[in-house]
Design a protein around this motif. Structure first.
Motif, PDB file in Angstrom:
ATOM      1  N   THR A  43      80.415  24.938 -11.603  1.00 24.37           N
ATOM      2  CA  THR A  43      81.493  25.228 -10.662  1.00 24.37           C
ATOM      3  C   THR A  43      82.843  25.017 -11.338  1.00 24.37           C
ATOM      4  O   THR A  43      82.950  24.339 -12.362  1.00 24.37           O
ATOM      5  CB  THR A  43      81.405  24.306  -9.432  1.00 24.37           C
ATOM      6  N   ALA A  44      83.871  25.582 -10.737  1.00 22.91           N
ATOM      7  CA  ALA A  44      85.224  25.439 -11.278  1.00 22.91           C
ATOM      8  C   ALA A  44      85.627  23.963 -11.298  1.00 22.91           C
ATOM      9  O   ALA A  44      86.246  23.491 -12.258  1.00 22.91           O
ATOM     10  CB  ALA A  44      86.205  26.261 -10.459  1.00 22.91           C
ATOM     11  N   GLN A  45      85.266  23.254 -10.241  1.00 25.86           N
ATOM     12  CA  GLN A  45      85.608  21.834 -10.150  1.00 25.86           C
ATOM     13  C   GLN A  45      84.934  21.041 -11.277  1.00 25.86           C
ATOM     14  O   GLN A  45      85.554  20.201 -11.916  1.00 25.86           O
ATOM     15  CB  GLN A  45      85.180  21.284  -8.795  1.00 25.86           C
ATOM     16  N   ALA A  46      83.666  21.356 -11.520  1.00 25.72           N
ATOM     17  CA  ALA A  46      82.928  20.643 -12.563  1.00 25.72           C
ATOM     18  C   ALA A  46      83.476  20.982 -13.944  1.00 25.72           C
ATOM     19  O   ALA A  46      83.546  20.118 -14.826  1.00 25.72           O
ATOM     20  CB  ALA A  46      81.445  20.980 -12.486  1.00 25.72           C
ATOM     21  N   GLN A  80      88.962  17.382 -18.193  1.00 27.16           N
ATOM     22  CA  GLN A  80      89.703  16.126 -18.023  1.00 27.16           C
ATOM     23  C   GLN A  80      88.990  14.963 -18.720  1.00 27.16           C
ATOM     24  O   GLN A  80      89.635  14.129 -19.353  1.00 27.16           O
ATOM     25  CB  GLN A  80      89.877  15.808 -16.534  1.00 27.16           C
ATOM     26  N   LYS A 132      86.600  21.765 -14.610  1.00 28.96           N
ATOM     27  CA  LYS A 132      87.871  21.037 -14.732  1.00 28.96           C
ATOM     28  C   LYS A 132      87.621  19.564 -15.024  1.00 28.96           C
ATOM     29  O   LYS A 132      88.302  18.971 -15.867  1.00 28.96           O
ATOM     30  CB  LYS A 132      88.693  21.188 -13.446  1.00 28.96           C
ATOM     31  N   ARG A 133      86.657  18.960 -14.335  1.00 26.71           N
ATOM     32  CA  ARG A 133      86.353  17.548 -14.585  1.00 26.71           C
ATOM     33  C   ARG A 133      85.872  17.342 -16.023  1.00 26.71           C
ATOM     34  O   ARG A 133      86.186  16.339 -16.657  1.00 26.71           O
ATOM     35  CB  ARG A 133      85.290  17.040 -13.604  1.00 26.71           C
TER      36      ARG A 133
END
Length: 87
Positions: A4-7, A13, A9-10
């Protein structure tokens, strides 16, 4: 790999944080080695100066979450004990 996009990005980071933390941890260890080297050389004034330099570095590492506060206190105590033993 992250799906996923969130994963994704994490993951980006986490990598940035890992690199930053590694550099700061290396810098911390370098300062500790400078104190130990000064103690081993027998130069009391240089050891005290190096110790005075490292105390705020250790404290900022605690504030950044790089070190646990008890480990920081233990490191400072052990270094200070070595310097006091010289005098």
């Amino acid at each position: 790999m992250a799906n996923t996009a969130q994963a994704r990005k994490r993951a980006r980071q986490a990598e940035k944080n890992r690199v930053r933390n590694a550099g700061q941890r290396s810098n911390l260890r370098t300062f500790i080695k400078k104190v130990i080297a000064a103690v081993d050389s027998g130069d009391v004034e240089q050891a005290k100066t190096a110790y005075a330099t490292i105390v705020p570095v250790i404290d900022s590492a605690v504030n950044k979450g790089l070190l646990h506060k008890n480990k920081a206190a233990r490191n400072k105590s052990r270094l200070n004990k070595r310097i006091r033993a010289m005098a």
